[in-house]
Design a protein around this motif. Structure first.
Motif, PDB file in Angstrom:
ATOM      1  N   GLU A   1      12.627 -12.257  31.714  1.00 54.14           N
ATOM      2  CA  GLU A   1      13.038 -11.569  32.849  1.00 54.14           C
ATOM      3  C   GLU A   1      11.947 -10.620  33.246  1.00 54.14           C
ATOM      4  OE1 GLU A   1      14.241 -11.909  29.758  1.00 54.14           O
ATOM      5  OE2 GLU A   1      16.457 -12.438  30.064  1.00 54.14           O
TER       6      GLU A   1
ATOM      7  N   VAL B   1       8.754 -11.272  33.721  1.00 57.96           N
ATOM      8  CA  VAL B   1       7.920 -12.099  34.512  1.00 57.96           C
ATOM      9  C   VAL B   1       8.761 -12.489  35.892  1.00 57.96           C
ATOM     10  CG1 VAL B   1       6.813 -14.214  34.759  1.00 57.96           C
ATOM     11  CG2 VAL B   1       6.764 -12.796  32.760  1.00 57.96           C
ATOM     12  N   VAL B   2       9.976 -12.875  35.819  1.00 57.24           N
ATOM     13  CA  VAL B   2      10.821 -13.240  36.992  1.00 57.24           C
ATOM     14  C   VAL B   2      11.022 -12.284  37.769  1.00 57.24           C
ATOM     15  CG1 VAL B   2      13.058 -14.306  37.523  1.00 57.24           C
ATOM     16  CG2 VAL B   2      11.785 -15.296  35.769  1.00 57.24           C
ATOM     17  N   ASN B   3      11.572 -11.075  37.039  1.00 59.35           N
ATOM     18  CA  ASN B   3      11.664  -9.898  38.214  1.00 59.35           C
ATOM     19  C   ASN B   3      10.609  -9.485  38.795  1.00 59.35           C
ATOM     20  OD1 ASN B   3      14.414  -9.800  37.542  1.00 59.35           O
ATOM     21  ND2 ASN B   3      13.858  -8.423  35.679  1.00 59.35           N
TER      22      ASN B   3
ATOM     23  N   GLN C   1      19.250 -17.844  36.563  1.00 60.96           N
ATOM     24  CA  GLN C   1      20.015 -16.428  36.467  1.00 60.96           C
ATOM     25  C   GLN C   1      21.536 -16.402  36.753  1.00 60.96           C
ATOM     26  OE1 GLN C   1      17.629 -14.331  39.531  1.00 60.96           O
ATOM     27  NE2 GLN C   1      16.455 -13.386  37.739  1.00 60.96           N
TER      28      GLN C   1
ATOM     29  N   ILE D   1       5.920 -19.368  36.220  1.00 60.88           N
ATOM     30  CA  ILE D   1       5.470 -18.113  36.844  1.00 60.88           C
ATOM     31  C   ILE D   1       4.364 -17.646  36.232  1.00 60.88           C
ATOM     32  CG2 ILE D   1       5.883 -15.799  37.851  1.00 60.88           C
ATOM     33  CD1 ILE D   1       8.940 -16.853  38.266  1.00 60.88           C
TER      34      ILE D   1
ATOM     35  N   PHE E   1       7.847 -11.232  39.565  1.00 59.71           N
ATOM     36  CA  PHE E   1       7.994 -12.311  40.863  1.00 59.71           C
ATOM     37  C   PHE E   1       8.928 -12.063  41.868  1.00 59.71           C
ATOM     38  CE2 PHE E   1       8.647 -16.331  42.606  1.00 59.71           C
ATOM     39  CZ  PHE E   1       7.126 -16.672  42.804  1.00 59.71           C
TER      40      PHE E   1
ATOM     41  N   PHE F   1       1.295 -14.559  35.918  1.00 58.30           N
ATOM     42  CA  PHE F   1       0.429 -13.519  36.493  1.00 58.30           C
ATOM     43  C   PHE F   1      -0.775 -13.357  36.025  1.00 58.30           C
ATOM     44  CE2 PHE F   1       4.657 -12.196  37.597  1.00 58.30           C
ATOM     45  CZ  PHE F   1       4.583 -11.890  38.916  1.00 58.30           C
TER      46      PHE F   1
END
Lengths: 176, 176
Positions: free
Chosen positions: A63, A65-67, B70, B46, A69, B48
């Motif tokens: 969550e 990381v995706v958020n 999601q 993803i 992003f 970072f």
DNA sequence: CACTCTATATATAAACT
DNA sequence: TAGTTTATATATAGAGT
């Protein structure tokens, strides 16, 4: 990376495809974990198997990381931080201890690793306590435990997660 | 996988860390692409960088995969009573940590296995000699670890046991 | 299935450019 | 800071349990 070089196209044989999917998926997750650890990076992977089953890996978690992003840094709900689930202090203490032991164990083994010679005698001198190869069981327990935990992380379905959580500890409890 | 074996911890030297990040990131993306192609799976990654720069890979594309993931989570979330989702997140996080500890441990033992043939036959030909060498420390950790796991689950009948098992992992999740 | 066992194919750490 | 090289470390295909 195997006996033969694989053509880069969809594997026809469905059984092989499934095996490959499973192996490579775990390989990918491992790589992701290493990347994250070695470089201090956040990473998330989401995969859907050909059958449509979702698998995911996230560090620190998906969550986040995706958020991040999606530029939607939603604030954490801290209202449930401790809830009723943490009310059993005895259990909490035990678990705390357990956790420390686990960490210590890891550190210990690593330390022993450097003293290679001594570690090599581990198996020679200390395996049996009485009649039972207890330590061997411990290792197996750890492996199984690890596998269970891995499943927990891999499978994002919370209900399955809780089920498997119970299963894993029950397994440990029932093995002696 | 290089001239030397890298320790699985954050690379100190920042220049090396950056190089490694770059190499491994592209390696991970390549793996993801292969997994997708070979198995017909949808995948999204993803990452970072330590500096906060986002990198991503998706097949067929990131949005598709993330949204699919999601949507699924949303459904799951609705069917739960309030609070459970937050706890599960933390469970996952905690469990992931533990998992990593165990992966490391396992890796260490595996490494030793390769160096020492005797260790491979740990359970087969090792006799108890009554010695108490320094290496015993490792075993004590193992024993304590196991005992505590047992304590967690052995106290009561199976239903309560299962309950406690779930509680234990949830507690693990709530403790830091 | 999940795991093990090898022979090979790949990935990649260092060094160098 | 990104390519190229090269020695090693890993991943994994295929077969077997």
């Amino acid at each position: 990376m195997g006996r033969r070089k694989l053509e880069m196209k969809k594997i026809e044989k469905s059984s092989s495809r499934l095996v490959t999917f499973s192996k490579r998926r775990s390989g990918a997750f491992k790589k992701a974990n290493e990347l994250s650890t070695l470089c201090g990076a956040e990473i998330a992977i989401i995969v859907f198997s050909p059958g449509g089953k979702p698998f995911s890996f996230g560090k620190p978690n998906i969550e986040t990381v995706v958020n991040r992003f999606q530029n939607r840094n939603q604030k954490r709900s801290r209202s449930h931080e401790n809830g009723s689930r943490a009310s059993n202090k005895k259990t909490q203490k035990r678990v705390q201890k357990l956790n420390h032991e686990l960490i210590n164990l890891d550190a210990q083994v690593e330390s022993e690793n450097q003293k290679n010679e001594k570690f090599n005698q581990w198996g020679n001198n200390c395996l049996f306590e009485g009649k039972q190869p207890i330590e061997q069981l411990d290792l197996n327990h750890l492996k199984i435990f690890k596998r269970q935990l891995n499943d927990l992380c891999t499978n994002s379905h919370s209900q399955v997660m809780e089920f498997q959580a119970s299963q894993s500890l029950l397994l440990l409890a029932n093995m002696e």
